[in-house]
Design an enzyme around this catalytic site. Structure first.
Site, PDB file in Angstrom:
ATOM      1  N   SER A 227      36.069  33.476  41.374  1.00  0.00           N
ATOM      2  CA  SER A 227      35.055  34.457  41.744  1.00  0.00           C
ATOM      3  C   SER A 227      33.845  34.333  40.816  1.00  0.00           C
ATOM      4  O   SER A 227      33.268  33.257  40.713  1.00  0.00           O
ATOM      5  CB  SER A 227      35.676  35.859  41.735  1.00  0.00           C
ATOM      6  OG  SER A 227      34.851  36.791  42.373  1.00  0.00           O
ATOM      7  N   ASP A 453      37.327  34.350  52.972  1.00  0.00           N
ATOM      8  CA  ASP A 453      37.075  35.104  51.747  1.00  0.00           C
ATOM      9  C   ASP A 453      36.023  36.178  51.989  1.00  0.00           C
ATOM     10  O   ASP A 453      34.901  35.871  52.398  1.00  0.00           O
ATOM     11  CB  ASP A 453      36.594  34.154  50.647  1.00  0.00           C
ATOM     12  CG  ASP A 453      36.693  34.754  49.251  1.00  0.00           C
ATOM     13  OD1 ASP A 453      36.286  35.923  49.089  1.00  0.00           O
ATOM     14  OD2 ASP A 453      37.154  34.058  48.338  1.00  0.00           O
ATOM     15  N   HIS A 483      40.706  36.759  48.905  1.00  0.00           N
ATOM     16  CA  HIS A 483      39.740  36.315  47.908  1.00  0.00           C
ATOM     17  C   HIS A 483      40.373  35.244  47.036  1.00  0.00           C
ATOM     18  O   HIS A 483      41.257  35.519  46.233  1.00  0.00           O
ATOM     19  CB  HIS A 483      39.320  37.516  47.065  1.00  0.00           C
ATOM     20  CG  HIS A 483      38.174  37.249  46.147  1.00  0.00           C
ATOM     21  ND1 HIS A 483      37.110  36.437  46.468  1.00  0.00           N
ATOM     22  CD2 HIS A 483      37.923  37.697  44.883  1.00  0.00           C
ATOM     23  CE1 HIS A 483      36.250  36.419  45.477  1.00  0.00           C
ATOM     24  NE2 HIS A 483      36.723  37.162  44.492  1.00  0.00           N
TER      25      HIS A 483
END
Length: 514
Positions: A227, A453, A483
């Site tokens: 991320s 995602d 995610h």
């Protein structure tokens, strides 16, 4: 109002725990000297601090051994490296395989920005057991986070009010209230954290990582970023291309987007995840308890949120489930397909007038523990984003953009649009419209994108590949939900990533896992 949809691993780590229950500051002393030559004093890890999320000390490692923690000294101001220092909290698990096979340290950043790596790595430790055969697994609290000179803003009771506010104002009075509340929060950050705020940018954290590489004794930085950790990894590669070892970027932030474009992309991403959730629920052989068709599921959720704006329902006493808290909780459950069952149960419960599960989901996103203590994930998230991002959006500007955001997501559009005012009146200027990750001369970097995602839409992976520069990145696609890709436990993804990190074997260009 902050955009908590940017928060990642620290929130995911605590969600299952919460639901199962329901169903170093700045120091002026050390100056000068060669910080790269410092020796770390590794000891058994204490329980996480409140800023790290509280809880118990990490459990022993499978097969014996324990997690070890240390504090690394780093310059407060990298523009004055011989000036005041801060402590950067580190955690490691020593490599489990023979010393002759050890490659070095593998440094993790799990995202946020604002997530504590010291509390997150042990929670995910078993997922990386294969990598520990040849690496010491290492993570850290980036500056401004957890034990690393944490940014502090408001008290726990003030944060309860902050997260209950109406984050999607519908009239002038509500817009004024939102902006005033944002100013109040930002002023508290300046009052309580004035010294650290100018020094929490991603470029500062990247310089800390290069110091960490040297202190750990590694010639190259081997890295696993997830991320926001992909942005940090890209910035590191830009600043230190010759020091990049084997690096993996998973759940990739689009480095070409400004904050508005990023928020708009998230609106589309979370809407896609919601669509997929509704399709999944209604396609099963058993009846979906929250709607007869995918559109019916989404219509009922929209009605719930509209009703909550007018009249909240009981949540976790004495707090009530507001429209904002419910939106936040729904978004949290869309980060992982593993949480879809909680979302279904939480919606069923809310339709019956009980908001407890959705509030628990919202609490986990916001870093609130069962005892009412907040980690500093939100404060750090805002501080780092505002240090990185140059644009400052006005109320009038957001109002003009609302139709575009609503078109991207009828459910999340307003919320994400209004989140753009978080840095309004922030006391520190932002660095740039978007990060520079160009890294000519870097070793190959494996970039992993997930087509489903919600928080870092798939298109960002290709943008990262292009921005890193020709011949630097190798792209791997995962056709999945949630995610990130590696933590999905997909065998194809994990085999490809492990082969690269353990043996240096790059997957073939265009490899797709499904």
């Amino acid at each position: 109002m902050a955009n908590p949809f940017r928060l990642r691993a620290a929130a995911l780590t605590t969600t299952a725990v919460l639901l199962s229950a329901a169903l170093a500051g700045c120091g002026d002393g050390a100056k000068g000297g060669d910080l790269a030559a410092q020796q770390l004093d590794w000891k058994d890890c204490p329980a996480p601090s409140e800023a790290e999320g509280s809880g118990s000390a990490p459990s022993p490692l499978p097969g014996g051994g324990s997690w070890q923690c240390a504090t690394m000294k780093a310059p407060l101001d990298w523009g004055n490296p011989k000036g005041d220092t801060i402590g950067i909290a580190l955690i490691r698990a020593r490599a489990s395989g023979p010393a002759s096979k050890r490659i070095g340290s593998l440094v993790f950043n799990f995202g946020g920005p604002g997530g504590s790596g010291v509390s997150t790595l042990p929670a995910f430790g078993e997922d990386y057991a294969a990598l520990r055969t040849r690496y010491d697994l290492v993570s850290f609290d980036p500056r401004g986070v957890g034990r690393s000179a944490p940014v502090t803003c408001e008290s726990d009771s003030q944060l309860d009010v902050y997260f209950q506010q109406d984050a999607t104002p519908d009239n002038g009075a509500e817009r004024t209230q939102l902006l005033n509340r944002t100013k109040q929060f930002n002023a508290a950050c300046e009052k309580n954290s004035k010294k650290i705020l100018p020094h929490v940018a991603t470029t500062d954290a990247a310089r800390d990582m290069d110091l960490m590489r040297q202190v750990l004794g590694d010639a190259k930085l081997h890295y696993f970023g997830i991320s926001y950790g992909t942005q940090l990894g890209g910035v590191y590669a830009h600043l230190f291309p010759k020091n990049v070892g084997r690096a993996v970027l998973d759940a990739v932030v689009d480095p070409t987007q400004d904050p508005e474009q990023s928020s708009l992309g998230q609106a589309r991403g979370f809407q896609l995840a919601l669509d997929n959730f509704a399709d999944d629920c209604t396609s099963k052989s058993t009846e979906c308890p929250i709607g007869a068709t995918p559109q019916d599921v989404k219509n009922r959720i929209a009605k719930l949120l509209n009703d909550l704006e007018k009249k909240p329902i009981p949540g976790i006493a004495p707090r009530q489930l507001t429209q904002t808290a419910a939106t936040n909780g729904i978004a949290q459950s869309l980060y992982s397909k593993d949480f879809w069952e909680y979302l279904t149960e939480g919606l069923e419960q809310a339709y019956a007038g009980d908001g407890k599960i959705l509030m628990l989901l919202s609490d986990s996103m916001n870093g609130r523990s069962e005892n009412g203590e907040y980690s500093n994930i939100t404060a750090a998230n805002i501080a780092i984003n505002c240090a990185d991002e140059k644009p400052r959006y006005t109320v009038d500007y957001v109002q003009r953009k609302l139709p575009e955001f609503r078109a991207a997501s009828p459910l999340f559009g307003d919320y994400l649009a209004w989140g753009m005012v978080s840095c309004t009146n922030w006391p520190v200027a932002g660095a740039a419209d978007h990060p520079d990750v160009s890294a000519p001369g870097s070793a190959p970097i494996l970039v992993v994108g997930n087509t489903g995602d919600p928080a870092t839409p798939y298109e960002g992976a290709k943008k990262m590949v292009d921005a890193l520069g020709k011949g630097v990145a190798v792209e791997l696609t995962y056709k999945g939900q949630g995610h990130g890709a590696y933590d999905s436990k997909d065998r194809c993804v994990q085999s490809a990533v492990n082969a690269y990190l353990l043996d240096g074997q790059e997957p073939k260009a265009g490899t797709v896992c499904s």
